[in-house]
Design an enzyme around this catalytic site. Structure first.
Site, short mmCIF file in Angstrom:
data_model
loop_
_atom_site.label_atom_id
_atom_site.label_comp_id
_atom_site.label_asym_id
_atom_site.label_seq_id
_atom_site.Cartn_x
_atom_site.Cartn_y
_atom_site.Cartn_z
N HIS A 48 23.31 32.83 -31.10
CA HIS A 48 24.50 33.38 -30.44
C HIS A 48 24.35 33.35 -28.92
O HIS A 48 25.32 33.11 -28.20
CB HIS A 48 24.71 34.82 -30.93
CG HIS A 48 26.00 35.42 -30.47
ND1 HIS A 48 27.21 35.12 -31.06
CD2 HIS A 48 26.29 36.31 -29.49
CE1 HIS A 48 28.17 35.80 -30.46
NE2 HIS A 48 27.64 36.52 -29.51
N HIS A 94 34.09 36.73 -32.98
CA HIS A 94 33.53 38.01 -33.42
C HIS A 94 33.59 38.03 -34.94
O HIS A 94 34.14 38.95 -35.55
CB HIS A 94 34.28 39.19 -32.80
CG HIS A 94 33.37 40.15 -32.11
ND1 HIS A 94 33.51 41.51 -32.16
CD2 HIS A 94 32.25 39.95 -31.35
CE1 HIS A 94 32.55 42.10 -31.47
NE2 HIS A 94 31.78 41.17 -30.96
#
Length: 761
Positions: A48, A94
Site C-alpha cells: 500500500h 479504501h
C-alpha cells in the site's frame, strides 16, 4: 543497540513482513529493530505504501505533457488549465476498510482523498467514486452498498464538496472484497504549489488537525493483505472520520498556505506519523526528530508503536519557517484545531522518535520511504488456463435466444450494472458550491463550471473489468479509451489520468500476468491519446479466502480517472435526445462491420454474461487511431454547435445506448438499420466495441455536420434515424423494414429504474 532479536517471528509476520525483508532490515540498521521500528518498516514496506510489486510496471506510464505541472510522487497531480488556473486531482482506494466497516471505510476514503488535494494548496471542488460490489440479490451485498453509499454521502455532504459522478458495478467476483475508489478534484488557491519535501535545518515541525488515538492501527499493512474471516473482525484497522473537523482543516490549511510560512506539508494518511515524517524527510534529503510526548492524544497510555502507526483522521504535518510557527498555530487554533510543535528538521537523514525523554526509534528516512524493497517478477509468456479456455469460445457456439430483442433489451436495462443509479446519487449532494453543470445520470461525464471564466472541467472514472479479466492488455486500453470517450461526449478535451489499480495477489503467476499486461495496455493507450498519468494508487491482494482456504481474487480492475477541459461552457451536451426531428448518427465502426472484425465482439459483453450466463470469448480490441479520430470529430461537432447530444456505446452495445439516450431525454427514437448489416440480430444490437458514439443533430445543422463527418471519418459514420417525440417509443427496424424492437419510454423506464430500489429500499 541490540544484536539479538527484540521481536518474535509471530510479530514479524503480523507486520506483513517476509523473513528475507526482516533480514534486510537488520542489515540496513546494523542491529535488530525494536517493536516500534518493526511497525514502522511493516507499514512503509507494505504494498500500500511502497508499491514493491508494481513500481517497475508503473515506470512505463507516460507522466509528462505540456499541461502537467506536477506528476507522480506528490500528494496529487496538477495540470495547467490556462488563464492562471491549475487543477489538482487524484484517486485512492479504501477497499479493505470498506469491506470491514462499510460506512466508516467509505467515509474516511473520501476524507483521505480530499486531504491529498488541499495539501497541495487546492480547494476541493468535486468528488467522484468507482464502486464494485457482489451480487445485489445477496443480503450481504445490500448491507455493503447501503453502508458504503451512506458513508460517502455523509462525509462529502458534510464537508461541502459535491459528489458529481462515478460508476457502480455488480459482479459475484466482488462479493467478499468490494472496491471503493474515491477521486477528488481541486482548484489551486495558493501562488505556489505546496510540496512535501522537508527542508531548512532547525525548522520546526508542526502537527495540526485532530487528536491521535488507536483507530486505524496498521491500516496500511491491513490494506496490503488478503481478507480472511479473522480480518473481517479487525475493526481497529478501520479509521473513524469527522467531516466537520475536515472542513475546518481545509479552511485553516488554505489560510496557512497563503502566509508563505509553510515550507512543506504532508497529510497523515496511510501509516500516519511514520509515513509523513519519513516521506517528508526522505524527499528533502534531511531528517526529522519527533517528540511523541507533544503529540495531542485522545486516548491515554499510548506507546510509541501506537503513536507511530495510528491512522486517526484529519491530521497533517507541516514544516514551518523558523520563527513563524506562532503565526500558523494561531490560525489553526482559531479554527478550533490542534496545532503544536512536535519536532524539528535535523541534518542527519534519520527519523528519530523521542518518547519520555529517550530515543524510542531511529531509522534512516530513505530506508522507510525511498529505498524500499522492489520485486521484479517474471511475467508468464502464455496466458493462464482460464484465458486460453475463454478464447476457445466463438459466437458460432451461441444459439439465438428464444426471447424477443425487446425482452432482452428490457432484461439488460434491469441488470444492476446497467440500471439507473439514482438510488445511489440521490443521496449525494451534487449541487453544493453551485458549480455542477452536468449532473449524475445526465451525461457521460460530470461537468463543473470554473467561476469567473467561460471554461469548465469534466471528469469521469471508468473500467470495463470483465474485459480486463479476459484480456488485461486490451482491457487496460479500453479503460483509458472509454474514459477519454466519455469526456469527449460532453465536449471536453482529455488532459490527464489518475489511475487506481485494483488487483489480486501479484505473487501468483496469474495475478502478476494480469497486472503486467493491464499496465502495458494502460500505458499504450495513455500515450496514444496523449493523456499522461499524474499519479494514482495501487491496491493489491484484493482477495477473499474461501471456505476451502483458497484465495478468490476479484476481476482485475484498473480504474481510470480522467479530467478534461471545456473551452466554452455554452458548448456542453448531455446524453439525452434534445428535440423531436433531430437526426441520430452512429460515429465509429459501422453496423456493416463483420463479426470477424476483432474490434467488435460479443465476447466479454454484458449480453453474453446476463442473458447466456457466460464470461467467455475475446473482448473487443481497441483501435486507438480510430478512437482518436472519432473522439476528435465528436468534440469538434459539439464545439461548433452541430451536436445536440452525445453518448458512448459501452455495456449492452447499440440497443442499450439508444435506450439510455431515450430515457435521459424522455424522447423516443425511430431507427432504421442500414443494408448489409450482419445477420445475427443479437450481435447487431448488443455487441460491444470501442470508438462508437451516438450523436443527435438538429435539422438545420445536418448539411454542415454530414460534410464534416464524411471528410474526417469516411466510412465511419452512419445515419441511423430520428428522434420521434416526447414519451413515445424506441422503434428499431431491420434493414428489410421488419420490426426488431418496439418499446415505449414507460416500459424502458420501469425496467431501468426498478432494480436498485427493489433490493435496497
Amino acid at each position: 543497540m541490540s544484536q539479538t532479536p527484540l521481536v518474535t517471528e509471530a510479530e514479524i509476520t503480523a507486520e506483513g513482513l517476509k523473513p528475507q525483508e526482516y533480514t534486510e532490515i537488520v542489515r540496513r540498521l546494523g542491529r535488530h529493530p525494536n517493536r516500534a521500528e518493526l511497525g514502522m518498516f511493516g507499514v512503509m514496506w507494505s504494498e500500500h505504501c511502497c508499491y514493491k510489486n508494481s513500481r517497475l510496471l508503473l515506470k512505463q506510464f507516460p507522466t509528462q505533457g505540456p499541461r502537467v505541472l506536477v506528476g507522480p510522487g506528490e500528494n496529487a497531480g496538477v495540470v495547467d488549465l490556462g488563464d492562471g488556473l491549475r487543477l489538482a486531482f487524484k484517486i485512492e482506494s479504501h477497499n479493505h476498510p470498506s469491506a470491514i466497516e462499510p460506512f466508516q471505510g467509505a467515509a474516511t476514503g473520501v476524507g483521505g482523498i480530499l486531504r491529498d488535494i488541499f495539501t497541495m494548496g487546492a480547494r476541493p471542488i468535486a468528488l467522484l467514486n468507482a464502486l464494485r460490489f457482489g451480487d445485489l440479490k445477496e443480503a450481504k451485498t445490500q448491507q455493503l452498498v447501503k453502508g458504503v453509499v451512506a458513508g460517502i454521502a455523509h462525509y462529502g455532504n458534510c464537508v461541502g464538496v459535491p459528489t458529481v459522478g462515478g460508476e457502480v458495478y455488480f459482479d459475484p467476483c466482488y462479493a467478499g472484497n468490494p472496491l471503493v475508489n474515491a477521486m477528488a478534484l481541486g482548484l489551486m488557491e495558493t501562488p505556489e504549489i505546496v510540496k512535501s519535501a522537508a527542508s531548512g535545518i532547525g525548522n520546526p515541525v508542526l502537527y495540526v488537525g485532530s487528536t491521535t488515538g488507536r483507530d486505524g492501527m496498521g491500516g496500511a499493512s491491513f490494506a496490503s493483505a488478503e481478507l480472511t474471516d479473522e480480518s473481517m473482525s479487525d475493526r481497529p484497522a478501520v479509521q473513524v472520520g469527522d467531516p466537520f473537523v475536515e472542513k475546518c482543516l481545509i479552511e485553516a490549511c488554505l489560510e496557512a498556505f497563503q502566509t508563505g510560512a509553510v515550507v512543506a506539508a504532508q497529510d497523515m494518511g496511510a501509516a500516519g506519523l511514520t509515513c509523513s515524517t519519513s516521506e517528508m524527510a526522505a524527499k528533502g534529503g534531511v531528517g526529522i526528530e519527533l517528540d511523541l510526548d507533544k503529540v495531542p492524544v485522545r486516548e491515554q497510555g499510548m506507546v510509541p508503536y501506537e503513536f507511530l502507526l495510528s491512522e486517526s483522521q484529519e491530521r497533517m504535518l507541516f514544516v514551518a519557517a523558523q520563527g513563524r510557527e506562532a503565526e500558523l498555530i494561531e490560525i489553526f487554533q482559531r479554527w478550533g484545531l490542534q496545532a503544536v510543535v512536535v519536532g524539528r528538521v535535523i541534518a542527519e537523514p534519520l527519523v528519530r522518535v523521542l518518547y519520555r525523554g529517550e530515543v524510542a526509534a531511529e531509522v534512516p528516512a530513505r530506508a522507510l520511504a525511498e529505498e524500499t524493497p522492489l520485486y521484479e517478477r517474471e511475467c508468464p509468456k502464455e496466458p493462464p488456463a482460464y484465458v486460453q479456455q475463454a478464447r476457445q469460445w466463438s459466437v458460432d457456439q451461441l444459439p439465438l435466444p428464444a426471447r424477443s430483442p425487446a425482452e432482452i433489451l428490457l432484461t439488460l436495462l434491469a441488470t444492476p450494472s446497467i440500471a439507473s443509479k439514482a438510488w445511489v446519487y440521490r443521496q449525494y449532494d451534487h449541487e453544493v458550491q453551485n458549480n455542477t453543470l452536468v449532473f449524475p445520470g445526465d451525461g457521460d461525464a460530470a461537468v463543473i463550471r470554473l467561476r469567473g471564466t467561460a471554461k469548465g472541467i469534466a471528469a469521469t472514472v471508468d473500467c470495463p473489468s470483465r474485459y480486463v479479466y479476459l484480456d488485461p492488455y486490451e482491457g487496460g486500453k479500453a479503460a483509458v479509451a472509454e474514459a477519454a470517450r466519455n469526456l469527449s461526449c460532453v465536449g471536453a478535451e482529455p488532459l490527464a489520468v489518475t489511475d487506481n489499480l485494483n488487483f489480486g495477489s501479484p505473487e501468483t503467476p496469474v495475478g502478476y500476468w494480469q497486472l503486467a499486461n493491464a499496465c502495458r495496455g494502460l500505458a499504450e493507450a495513455c500515450r496514444a491519446l496523449q493523456t499522461p498519468v499524474t499519479g494514482g494508487n495501487v491496491s493489491l491482494y484484493n482477495e477473499t479466502i474461501d471456505s476451502n482456504g483458497q484465495p478468490q481474487p476479484i476481476y482485475p480492475t484498473p480504474v481510470v480517472g480522467m479530467v478534461g477541459l471545456i473551452a466554452d461552457l455554452q458548448r456542453v451536451v448531455g446524453q439525452g435526445w434534445r428535440a423531436t426531428g433531430d437526426a441520430i448518427y452512429l460515429l465509429g465502426l459501422p453496423l456493416t462491420t463483420p463479426l470477424s472484425d476483432p474490434r467488435l465482439s460479443l465476447g466479454g459483453s454484458e449480453y453474453l454474461a446476463q442473458i447466456h450466463g457466460l464470461v467467455a470469448g475475446c473482448p473487443p480490441q481497441i483501435d486507438l487511431d480510430l478512437e482518436q479520430r472519432v473522439q476528435a470529430v465528436c468534440r469538434y461537432g459539439i464545439q461548433q454547435g452541430w451536436i445536440a447530444s452525445a453518448h458512448d456505446l459501452s455495456e449492452g452495445g447499440l440497443a442499450v445506448a439508444l435506450a439510455e439516450s431515450c430515457l435521459s431525454g424522455q424522447r423516443g427514437a425511430t431507427i432504421q438499420l442500414p443494408e448489409g448489416t450482419y445477420p445475427r440480430w443479437d450481435a447487431l444490437l448488443f455487441a460491444e466495441g470501442g470508438a462508437r458514439i451516438l450523436v443527435s443533430v438538429p435539422p438545420r445543422e445536418q448539411v454542415a455536420w454530414e460534410a464534416y463527418a464524411q471528410a474526417q471519418l469516411p466510412n465511419a459514420w452512419t445515419r441511423l434515424g430520428v428522434v420521434n417525440g416526447e414519451d413515445t417509443e424506441l422503434c428499431i427496424d431491420s434493414c428489410n423494414n421488419s420490426p426488431l424492437i418496439r418499446v415505449t419510454i414507460k416500459e424502458l423506464d420501469l425496467a431501468w429504474r426498478s432494480p436498485l430500489p427493489k433490493y435496497l429500499d
